[in-house]
Design an enzyme around this catalytic site. Structure first.
Site, PDB file in Angstrom:
ATOM      1  N   ASP A 177       0.794  -1.177  -0.042  1.00  0.00           N
ATOM      2  CA  ASP A 177      -0.075   0.139  -0.009  1.00  0.00           C
ATOM      3  C   ASP A 177       0.864   1.429   0.036  1.00  0.00           C
ATOM      4  OD1 ASP A 177      -2.108  -1.560   0.088  1.00  0.00           O
ATOM      5  OD2 ASP A 177      -2.709  -0.977   2.248  1.00  0.00           O
ATOM      6  N   LYS A 178       0.340   2.410  -0.469  1.00  0.00           N
ATOM      7  CA  LYS A 178       0.993   3.603  -0.583  1.00  0.00           C
ATOM      8  C   LYS A 178       1.703   3.846   0.904  1.00  0.00           C
ATOM      9  CE  LYS A 178       0.422   8.563  -1.571  1.00  0.00           C
ATOM     10  NZ  LYS A 178      -0.483   9.589  -2.032  1.00  0.00           N
TER      11      LYS A 178
END
Length: 361
Positions: A177-178
């Site tokens: 995930d970012k």
């Protein structure tokens, strides 16, 4: 643990040149590219996969490339609705200039487009492990792995800076995930990409995550077995429990330390690799990951605590066979600054053993 937002096409313009020149390479060198389908992209439609990798390619352009046999999957013709499997190779022909992904110029230019020498040095400083086939980096929280709607800065556009002495541009084989930090693996050639993707699809990769949770999971050690499915919504794609249509997702966890009943330092080992699996599982048992407002709203924060509101989820360690066999790759990433500060504030130790699941059967 991964982020699967797929941008949509907005243009139906069919005026293009399939042989449009690509000024990004040396004269006369091949412009055809091959990308491996990663484990988290398994069962994705080809058009959605293409949109993930090449956001500016519209539907009609892709259809023409498929109709003329220029885009192929494992060497065979395909359709926009074709479902992909992890490890498959997608042939990408030279694209029209307007449709090309953001990438640097040819390797001889010395650095990717729009990246300064300082930025290149900072990215290369993230490398934790490198050999002829594999690169492991400590991905910072806040850096997206791939582009999407509204995302212009992402790792995929910077990979030429990690080419080093390699002949091929590094390839993504899994994602984070970012807002998740930690160990991210890259393949340095097509052979390694295929092998690593297959490993991530199966059970050959041991992934250990560290997180801070709001509240303390009970029991202190356990297994969460909860089927998950993606669902749309006004705030974008989310993942939720779905016993009927969801895919099985299993997480083993172990509480390492706790700050009373307020918070806990939890190690997690995902036995499956579903999108946002750890985040949804921790929220589902009533102890969301600190800073994860997406899945727990205000319940993901500690009122009165002097800690950042960033997500506290870190891919601490990866252990897997080397793609060429004969040895094991074992990489550990130090905690990011914001988690180190929280560990200090809550009195957690950043030096506990990295694998609390050695005796797990």
């Amino acid at each position: 643990m991964t982020d699967s937002r797929d941008p949509a096409a907005n243009s139906d313009n069919d005026d293009f040149d399939t042989d449009a020149p690509d000024t990004g390479g040396k004269s006369g060198e091949s412009k055809v590219e091959t990308r491996a389908v990663t484990a988290d992209e398994a069962d994705m439609r080809l058009d959605r996969w293409f949109k993930r990798h090449f956001p500016d390619v519209n539907h009609s352009y892709l259809q023409k490339l498929l109709r003329t046999g220029q885009v192929r999957v494992d060497g065979k013709r395909a359709e926009t609705s074709s479902r992909l499997a992890a490890g498959q190779s997608v042939r990408i022909p030279p694209l029209a200039a307007w449709a090309a992904p953001v990438r640097g110029p040819n390797p001889a230019a010395g650095k990717p487009k729009a990246m300064s020498d300082k930025q290149i040095a900072e990215l290369q400083a993230l490398v934790l492990f490198r050999d002829a086939d594999v690169i492991a980096i400590n991905k910072p929280a806040g850096l997206a792995v791939q582009g999407g709607t509204g995302t212009t800065k992402h790792l995929d556009a910077m990979l030429d800076a990690l080419r080093f002495d390699g002949k091929e541009r590094p390839k993504l084989v899994h994602r984070l995930d970012k807002d998740t930090s930690g160990v991210l693996l890259l393949a340095r050639n097509t052979f390694a990409a295929s092998k690593l993707t297959e490993m991530f699809r199966g059970s050959a990769v041991r992934k250990i995550y560290w997180a801070a949770t709001v509240g303390v999971p009970k029991p202190y050690q356990g297994k969460i077995d909860l089927a998950l499915a993606k669902e749309g919504g006004p705030q974008g794609e989310r993942v939720a429990e779905n016993k009927e249509e969801g895919k099985r997702a299993v997480t083993v966890y172990s509480v390492q330390e706790n700050a009373g009943k307020q918070a806990a330092f939890v190690a997690m080992w995902p036995l499956t690799g579903r999108t946002h699996q750890l985040r949804v599982h921790m929220a589902a048992v009533g102890t969301p990951i600190l800073g994860d407002g997406k899945y727990a709203g205000q319940g993901a924060f500690l009122p009165g605590a002097e800690v950042t509101k960033k997500l506290h989820l870190h891919a601490r360690r990866l252990v897997l066979p080397h793609p060429r066999g004969g040895k094991t790759i074992d990489v550990t990433a130090p905690l990011p600054d914001h988690m180190q500060a929280t560990w200090k504030y809550l009195g957690f130790s950043p030096n506990l053993r990295d694998d609390p699941f050695e005796d797990f059967e």
